[in-house]
Design a protein around this motif. Structure first.
Motif, PDB file in Angstrom:
ATOM      1  N   SER A  17       0.963  -1.317   0.153  1.00 35.30           N
ATOM      2  CA  SER A  17       0.429  -0.053  -0.304  1.00 35.30           C
ATOM      3  C   SER A  17       1.255   1.213  -0.297  1.00 35.30           C
ATOM      4  O   SER A  17       2.384   1.142   0.390  1.00 35.30           O
ATOM      5  CB  SER A  17      -1.025  -0.315   0.951  1.00 35.30           C
ATOM      6  OG  SER A  17      -0.537   0.496   2.501  1.00 35.30           O
ATOM      7  N   SER A  18       0.370   2.204  -0.290  1.00 36.68           N
ATOM      8  CA  SER A  18       0.545   3.531  -0.314  1.00 36.68           C
ATOM      9  C   SER A  18      -0.097   4.747   0.824  1.00 36.68           C
ATOM     10  O   SER A  18      -1.752   4.228   0.503  1.00 36.68           O
ATOM     11  CB  SER A  18       1.286   4.242  -2.021  1.00 36.68           C
ATOM     12  OG  SER A  18      -0.105   3.788  -2.377  1.00 36.68           O
ATOM     13  N   LYS A  19       0.302   5.558   0.671  1.00 38.05           N
ATOM     14  CA  LYS A  19      -0.639   6.536   1.618  1.00 38.05           C
ATOM     15  C   LYS A  19      -1.386   7.496   1.350  1.00 38.05           C
ATOM     16  O   LYS A  19      -2.343   7.489   1.608  1.00 38.05           O
ATOM     17  CB  LYS A  19       0.199   6.773   3.461  1.00 38.05           C
ATOM     18  CG  LYS A  19       0.292   5.787   4.458  1.00 38.05           C
ATOM     19  CD  LYS A  19       1.557   6.357   5.195  1.00 38.05           C
ATOM     20  CE  LYS A  19       1.006   5.433   6.915  1.00 38.05           C
ATOM     21  NZ  LYS A  19       2.006   5.479   7.554  1.00 38.05           N
ATOM     22  N   SER A  20      -0.265   8.176   0.449  1.00 38.20           N
ATOM     23  CA  SER A  20      -0.681   9.057  -0.114  1.00 38.20           C
ATOM     24  C   SER A  20      -0.824   8.612  -2.077  1.00 38.20           C
ATOM     25  O   SER A  20       0.769   8.448  -2.738  1.00 38.20           O
ATOM     26  CB  SER A  20      -0.552  10.667   0.080  1.00 38.20           C
ATOM     27  OG  SER A  20       0.753  10.688  -0.284  1.00 38.20           O
ATOM     28  N   ASN A  21      -0.831   9.623  -2.628  1.00 42.57           N
ATOM     29  CA  ASN A  21      -0.503   9.877  -3.749  1.00 42.57           C
ATOM     30  C   ASN A  21       0.349  10.267  -4.041  1.00 42.57           C
ATOM     31  O   ASN A  21       1.453  10.749  -3.387  1.00 42.57           O
ATOM     32  CB  ASN A  21      -1.210  10.493  -5.524  1.00 42.57           C
ATOM     33  CG  ASN A  21      -2.906   9.896  -5.519  1.00 42.57           C
ATOM     34  OD1 ASN A  21      -3.282   8.643  -4.754  1.00 42.57           O
ATOM     35  ND2 ASN A  21      -3.680  10.181  -5.752  1.00 42.57           N
ATOM     36  N   ASP A  23       3.313   8.533  -2.876  1.00 48.79           N
ATOM     37  CA  ASP A  23       4.265   7.997  -2.262  1.00 48.79           C
ATOM     38  C   ASP A  23       4.582   6.619  -2.473  1.00 48.79           C
ATOM     39  O   ASP A  23       4.445   5.920  -3.682  1.00 48.79           O
ATOM     40  CB  ASP A  23       3.383   7.755  -0.496  1.00 48.79           C
ATOM     41  CG  ASP A  23       3.519   8.494  -0.225  1.00 48.79           C
ATOM     42  OD1 ASP A  23       4.333   9.707  -0.249  1.00 48.79           O
ATOM     43  OD2 ASP A  23       3.183   9.071   1.369  1.00 48.79           O
ATOM     44  N   GLN A  24       5.993   5.905  -1.892  1.00 47.57           N
ATOM     45  CA  GLN A  24       6.816   4.725  -2.252  1.00 47.57           C
ATOM     46  C   GLN A  24       5.579   2.738  -1.981  1.00 47.57           C
ATOM     47  O   GLN A  24       4.839   3.281  -0.754  1.00 47.57           O
ATOM     48  CB  GLN A  24       7.737   4.397  -1.574  1.00 47.57           C
ATOM     49  CG  GLN A  24       9.219   5.290  -2.086  1.00 47.57           C
ATOM     50  CD  GLN A  24      10.411   4.699  -1.699  1.00 47.57           C
ATOM     51  OE1 GLN A  24      10.249   3.928  -0.932  1.00 47.57           O
ATOM     52  NE2 GLN A  24      11.126   5.220  -2.284  1.00 47.57           N
ATOM     53  N   VAL A  25       5.040   2.685  -2.884  1.00 46.53           N
ATOM     54  CA  VAL A  25       4.366   1.557  -2.114  1.00 46.53           C
ATOM     55  C   VAL A  25       4.930   0.317  -0.581  1.00 46.53           C
ATOM     56  O   VAL A  25       6.297   0.396  -1.714  1.00 46.53           O
ATOM     57  CB  VAL A  25       3.789   0.770  -3.197  1.00 46.53           C
ATOM     58  CG1 VAL A  25       2.791  -0.471  -2.453  1.00 46.53           C
ATOM     59  CG2 VAL A  25       3.208   0.809  -4.360  1.00 46.53           C
ATOM     60  N   GLN A  26       4.791   0.259  -0.048  1.00 44.35           N
ATOM     61  CA  GLN A  26       5.245  -0.479   0.951  1.00 44.35           C
ATOM     62  C   GLN A  26       4.734  -1.490   1.329  1.00 44.35           C
ATOM     63  O   GLN A  26       3.786  -1.762   1.159  1.00 44.35           O
ATOM     64  CB  GLN A  26       6.116   0.062   2.018  1.00 44.35           C
ATOM     65  CG  GLN A  26       6.631   1.408   2.154  1.00 44.35           C
ATOM     66  CD  GLN A  26       6.745   2.154   3.161  1.00 44.35           C
ATOM     67  OE1 GLN A  26       6.378   1.757   3.952  1.00 44.35           O
ATOM     68  NE2 GLN A  26       7.489   2.896   3.465  1.00 44.35           N
ATOM     69  N   GLN A  28       2.435  -4.394   3.591  1.00 45.14           N
ATOM     70  CA  GLN A  28       2.152  -4.445   4.497  1.00 45.14           C
ATOM     71  C   GLN A  28       1.648  -5.679   5.711  1.00 45.14           C
ATOM     72  O   GLN A  28       2.313  -6.023   6.860  1.00 45.14           O
ATOM     73  CB  GLN A  28       0.963  -3.782   4.476  1.00 45.14           C
ATOM     74  CG  GLN A  28       0.652  -2.580   4.117  1.00 45.14           C
ATOM     75  CD  GLN A  28       1.587  -1.643   4.489  1.00 45.14           C
ATOM     76  OE1 GLN A  28       1.601  -1.379   6.269  1.00 45.14           O
ATOM     77  NE2 GLN A  28       2.384  -0.803   4.428  1.00 45.14           N
ATOM     78  N   ASP A  55      -3.524   3.613  -2.385  1.00 44.79           N
ATOM     79  CA  ASP A  55      -3.745   2.877  -3.189  1.00 44.79           C
ATOM     80  C   ASP A  55      -3.253   1.713  -2.372  1.00 44.79           C
ATOM     81  O   ASP A  55      -2.334   1.533  -1.794  1.00 44.79           O
ATOM     82  CB  ASP A  55      -2.835   2.728  -4.406  1.00 44.79           C
ATOM     83  CG  ASP A  55      -3.127   2.405  -5.165  1.00 44.79           C
ATOM     84  OD1 ASP A  55      -3.584   1.741  -5.233  1.00 44.79           O
ATOM     85  OD2 ASP A  55      -1.729   2.127  -6.079  1.00 44.79           O
TER      86      ASP A  55
END
Length: 118
Positions: A17-21, A23-26, A28, A55
């Protein structure tokens, strides 16, 4: 479809997921679900209760490829490139401290000349 206590029915998914548009996807967590659609719904349910998210990606674990041992070994550098890392400049702090200790201050410099002749 045969089920061995549900093991064949469920598939393993990795959730990113990413916290905002922008941002890197991490990564979870991992989850078990019968298909991608249900896995996405489960991931959304998990995040919507806990934190804002822009996302979510759901990937079947079997589709994630990791490097083989042979590929990992090819990552080691054959030549010495320590000058590219900052640890190669660690001696400068000590050298700079030594330089600062040897700097002459204004009083010391003025004491050399004594009194000027007029």
């Amino acid at each position: 479809m045969t089920t061995n206590n549900g093991r064949d029915f469920y598939q393993e998914f990795e959730v990113f997921s990413s916290k905002s548009n922008g941002d890197q996807v991490q990564h979870q967590f991992s989850l078990l679900a019968p298909n991608e659609e249900i896995a996405l719904v489960m991931a959304q349910e998990n995040f919507m209760r806990r934190q804002p998210v822009a996302d979510i990606w759901v990937v079947k674990r079997s589709n994630v490829r990791k490097m083989t041992q042979e590929e990992k070994e090819s990552l080691h550098r054959l030549d010495n490139k320590e000058y590219r890392t900052t640890k190669g400049y660690g001696y400068l702090k000590k050298k700079w401290r030594h330089y600062e200790q040897n700097i002459l201050d204004e009083k010391e410099i003025l004491s050399w000349g004594g009194e000027e002749k007029q």
